[in-house]
Design a protein around this motif. Sequence first.
Motif: not given
Length: 166
Positions: A99-126
């Motif tokens: 992950t070379s930049s903030s943008r790339v990090c956000s893009e990769k996280l979006e694939k894992c958490l499609p609805d991520y918008d700075k609010k963390i749904d604790a149910r997504k993390f075990t």
Amino acid sequence: SLFKTTLIVKNTIVHIKCLKGKDESSPSQVLKHMKNELENNDLIKTDEAWLVVDKDHWSNEQLDELFKWSQKKSNYGLAISNPKFEYWLLLHFEDEKNTSSSRVCSEKLEKCLPDYDKKIDARKFTRKSIEKAIERAKNRDAPPCKDWPRATGTTVYRLVERILNA
């Protein structure tokens, strides 16, 4: 603005206070808020105070101010994610090393958490995904950095381990 929440983890109370807004999240502002908090609330022997920030565009000198503060007492800590906190979240899902930049990090996280918008749904993390994130972050932080990750990485795992082992 300041967001406050309290968690109870294994009979340990964890108070989290998050600063929101660009003007209040600079390293000097985060440190100022922490110092004010500590002036108004004494830490007992088993308490710890941690600063958690992103590398973002902050200079090494700005982050060094936080690191110096964290070294003043044994119950102070500093956790930094480079390029940003979302990198720590990404490690819950994959062993990300490029992950070379903030943008790339956000893009990769979006694939894992499609609805991520700075609010963390604790149910997504075990518990298992948290342990995997700790393992991945540790592997990335080998040998452990003394202050903060200069390249892509995070030391948030150190704080999370402290909470889990409390």
